[in-house]
Design a protein around this motif. Structure first.
Motif, mmCIF file in Angstrom:
data_model
loop_
_atom_site.group_PDB
_atom_site.id
_atom_site.type_symbol
_atom_site.label_atom_id
_atom_site.label_comp_id
_atom_site.label_asym_id
_atom_site.label_seq_id
_atom_site.Cartn_x
_atom_site.Cartn_y
_atom_site.Cartn_z
ATOM 1 N N LEU A 6 0.849 -1.198 0.000
ATOM 2 C CA LEU A 6 0.000 0.000 0.000
ATOM 3 C C LEU A 6 0.888 1.253 0.000
ATOM 4 N N PHE A 7 1.972 1.183 0.778
ATOM 5 C CA PHE A 7 2.916 2.306 0.782
ATOM 6 C C PHE A 7 3.689 2.372 -0.540
ATOM 7 N N ASP A 8 3.945 1.219 -1.137
ATOM 8 C CA ASP A 8 4.584 1.211 -2.465
ATOM 9 C C ASP A 8 3.711 1.975 -3.457
ATOM 10 N N LEU A 9 2.413 1.694 -3.379
ATOM 11 C CA LEU A 9 1.459 2.358 -4.266
ATOM 12 C C LEU A 9 1.433 3.866 -3.999
ATOM 13 N N LEU A 10 1.414 4.214 -2.717
ATOM 14 C CA LEU A 10 1.424 5.623 -2.311
ATOM 15 C C LEU A 10 2.721 6.292 -2.775
ATOM 16 N N ALA A 11 3.844 5.572 -2.598
ATOM 17 C CA ALA A 11 5.153 6.115 -2.990
ATOM 18 C C ALA A 11 5.201 6.365 -4.490
ATOM 19 N N MET A 12 4.662 5.429 -5.271
ATOM 20 C CA MET A 12 4.699 5.586 -6.726
ATOM 21 C C MET A 12 3.774 6.712 -7.180
ATOM 22 N N THR A 13 2.612 6.805 -6.541
ATOM 23 C CA THR A 13 1.682 7.892 -6.891
ATOM 24 C C THR A 13 2.321 9.242 -6.576
ATOM 25 N N ALA A 14 2.899 9.347 -5.370
ATOM 26 C CA ALA A 14 3.549 10.604 -4.967
ATOM 27 C C ALA A 14 4.726 10.911 -5.889
ATOM 28 N N SER A 15 5.465 9.876 -6.242
ATOM 29 C CA SER A 15 6.635 10.046 -7.114
ATOM 30 C C SER A 15 6.225 10.579 -8.493
ATOM 31 N N VAL A 16 5.184 9.977 -9.052
ATOM 32 C CA VAL A 16 4.704 10.410 -10.376
ATOM 33 C C VAL A 16 4.192 11.849 -10.311
ATOM 34 N N MET A 17 3.456 12.172 -9.243
ATOM 35 C CA MET A 17 2.891 13.524 -9.116
ATOM 36 C C MET A 17 3.989 14.576 -8.977
ATOM 37 N N VAL A 18 4.991 14.284 -8.142
ATOM 38 C CA VAL A 18 6.099 15.234 -7.956
ATOM 39 C C VAL A 18 6.892 15.376 -9.256
ATOM 40 N N SER A 19 7.118 14.255 -9.936
ATOM 41 C CA SER A 19 7.838 14.296 -11.217
ATOM 42 C C SER A 19 7.090 15.171 -12.222
ATOM 43 N N MET A 20 5.779 14.946 -12.315
ATOM 44 C CA MET A 20 4.969 15.713 -13.271
ATOM 45 C C MET A 20 4.989 17.197 -12.937
ATOM 46 N N TRP A 21 4.865 17.480 -11.650
ATOM 47 C CA TRP A 21 4.885 18.879 -11.211
ATOM 48 C C TRP A 21 6.230 19.537 -11.559
ATOM 49 N N PHE A 22 7.312 18.840 -11.241
ATOM 50 C CA PHE A 22 8.652 19.383 -11.471
ATOM 51 C C PHE A 22 8.912 19.595 -12.969
ATOM 52 N N ARG A 23 8.543 18.593 -13.764
ATOM 53 C CA ARG A 23 8.790 18.678 -15.208
ATOM 54 C C ARG A 23 7.957 19.795 -15.851
ATOM 55 N N ARG A 24 6.739 19.952 -15.366
ATOM 56 C CA ARG A 24 5.867 20.992 -15.912
ATOM 57 C C ARG A 24 6.380 22.372 -15.512
ATOM 58 N N ARG A 25 6.766 22.483 -14.248
ATOM 59 C CA ARG A 25 7.212 23.781 -13.738
ATOM 60 C C ARG A 25 8.489 24.255 -14.439
ATOM 61 N N TYR A 26 9.414 23.311 -14.680
ATOM 62 C CA TYR A 26 10.682 23.701 -15.294
ATOM 63 C C TYR A 26 10.759 23.285 -16.775
ATOM 64 N N ARG A 96 26.436 12.833 -23.891
ATOM 65 C CA ARG A 96 27.573 13.132 -23.018
ATOM 66 C C ARG A 96 27.208 14.028 -21.834
ATOM 67 N N GLN A 97 25.951 14.279 -21.600
ATOM 68 C CA GLN A 97 25.599 15.151 -20.476
ATOM 69 C C GLN A 97 24.732 14.418 -19.459
ATOM 70 N N SER A 98 24.592 15.031 -18.305
ATOM 71 C CA SER A 98 23.799 14.411 -17.239
ATOM 72 C C SER A 98 22.320 14.368 -17.630
ATOM 73 N N THR A 99 21.715 13.228 -17.487
ATOM 74 C CA THR A 99 20.298 13.076 -17.849
ATOM 75 C C THR A 99 19.430 12.776 -16.616
ATOM 76 N N GLY A 100 20.069 12.653 -15.464
ATOM 77 C CA GLY A 100 19.380 12.141 -14.278
ATOM 78 C C GLY A 100 18.430 13.094 -13.583
ATOM 79 N N LEU A 101 18.620 14.415 -13.793
ATOM 80 C CA LEU A 101 17.774 15.368 -13.064
ATOM 81 C C LEU A 101 16.293 15.156 -13.350
ATOM 82 N N TYR A 102 16.001 14.731 -14.559
ATOM 83 C CA TYR A 102 14.629 14.481 -15.011
ATOM 84 C C TYR A 102 13.919 13.501 -14.077
#
Lengths: 233, 114
Positions: A6-26, A96-102
């Motif tokens: 259940l926490f895995d599910l919560l973690a993945m949902t939160a992770s996707v939401m934060v990722s989407m927010w960050f990618r949209r904002r920047y 040749r550049q960092s791709t991990g920030l995404y």
């Protein structure tokens, strides 16, 4: 163990939401340096393969080295596998550049929330700490007060996320070029420390498998941080 | 002039691309079947686990069906379809087996998704 997934599910949902927010904002539509859709797809497949292989291989290996039978997953193993696969793919496709920030904000949230699931799963999850007399020691059901090492990791990641979000707004270029390597350095260093208060069997001197993997990640992060100014050109 | 001459020709998929797509797709189908068995076993007892297994099976079925459809119609690039199939065959099982210890003890058999 129901609580863990259940926490895995919560973690993945939160992770996707934060990722989407960050990618949209920047306005990050793809990882830096990957503009062609096919390259992006193959890059993600490489990441998935590395993540699954590293996570299962090192998680299970640690379980067996500690004298327990079964199959396990490991976050550190997954990160090692994903980084190895990503760097291999990048090398052969000329990136040749960092791709991990995404992926970084989502990954931090995934660890921070996921570890709470490990904490609530208790003894069967085999992620608890060793015996302690400290007042915040937790009895997971066997009458022994142990370090809630899962929460230490969760807290460390949460603090790094706060630092990252505050700092990124002021210096986005630094984070784009070196942010992921800094995250790897912080993650591996804190994990290296916590491993001393875990009950895993040492494989070399006093170091267990995750100590060694953390040292590999620290070496990788330091090398890439040293090299990253050359990428900025 | 044939009427179809004005339509764009369907994309050609490389042999390697098609091969890896089907490898990922078949592994996804096998794991979907495995979780289907888990669903069948857990359907009567543990309701939360049964719902979880049901969600996994539905998500995998959706991904596999859509990717096979697009592969047939060539509407999407093979790289994207490979990613969908890899997600169904690799990422979803990794997510689906909740927790860090997937199988606690071989003697007790597989712990059904948590």
């Amino acid at each position: 163990m129901t609580i863990h997934f259940l926490f895995d599910l919560l973690a993945m949902t939160a992770s996707v939401m934060v990722s989407m927010w960050f990618r949209r904002r920047y306005q990050l539509s793809h990882p830096a340096g990957i503009t062609q859709p096919a390259k992006y797809h193959y890059y993600l497949i490489a990441l998935l393969l590395g993540l699954a292989a590293g996570s299962t291989l090192f998680g299970t290996l640690n379980l067996h080295l500690s004298g327990q039978h079964g199959l396990a997953k490991s976050m550190t193993g997954g990160i090692v596998g994903a980084i190895f696969a990503a760097e291999l793919y990048k090398y052969f496709s000329g990136i040749r550049q960092s791709t991990g920030l995404y992926f970084m904000p989502g990954l931090i949230v995934l660890i921070a929330v996921g570890r709470i699931g490990c904490f609530y799963a208790g003894l069967p999850d085999y992620t608890y700490g060793v015996k302690t007399a400290l007042p915040w020691g937790v009895d997971f059901g066997d009458g022994i007060y142990r370090h809630p090492v899962q929460l230490y990791e969760s807290l460390a990641m949460l603090l790094f996320l706060i630092f990252f979000l505050k700092s990124h707004a002021q210096n986005p270029t630094f984070w784009q070029q070196r942010g992921f390597y800094l995250f790897v350095l912080v993650y591996a260093t804190q994990r290296f420390c916590w491993e001393f208060i875990k009950p895993y069997t040492p494989v070399y001197s006093q170091l267990n498998l995750f100590h060694l993997l953390s040292l590999c990640l620290i070496a990788y992060a330091l090398i890439m941080l040293k090299r990253s100014p050359a990428h900025a050109a | 002039m044939m009427p179809d001459d004005n339509l764009p020709s369907p994309a050609k998929f490389s042999l390697a691309g098609s091969f890896f797509f089907w490898i990922f797709w078949l592994s996804g189908a096998a794991l979907c079947l495995l979780f289907g068995i888990f669903l069948f076993i857990t359907a009567t007892g543990a309701s939360v686990v049964a719902v979880w297994n049901l969600l996994i099976v539905l998500a995998q079925c959706l991904l596999l069906t859509k990717s096979a459809h697009y592969f047939h119609t060539r509407e999407k690039p093979v790289s994207e379809l490979m990613l969908w199939a890899a997600f169904a065959g690799i990422a979803m099982p990794l997510i689906a087996f909740g927790g860090c210890a997937v199988i606690n003890d071989m003697g007790n058999g597989v712990r059904f998704a948590g």
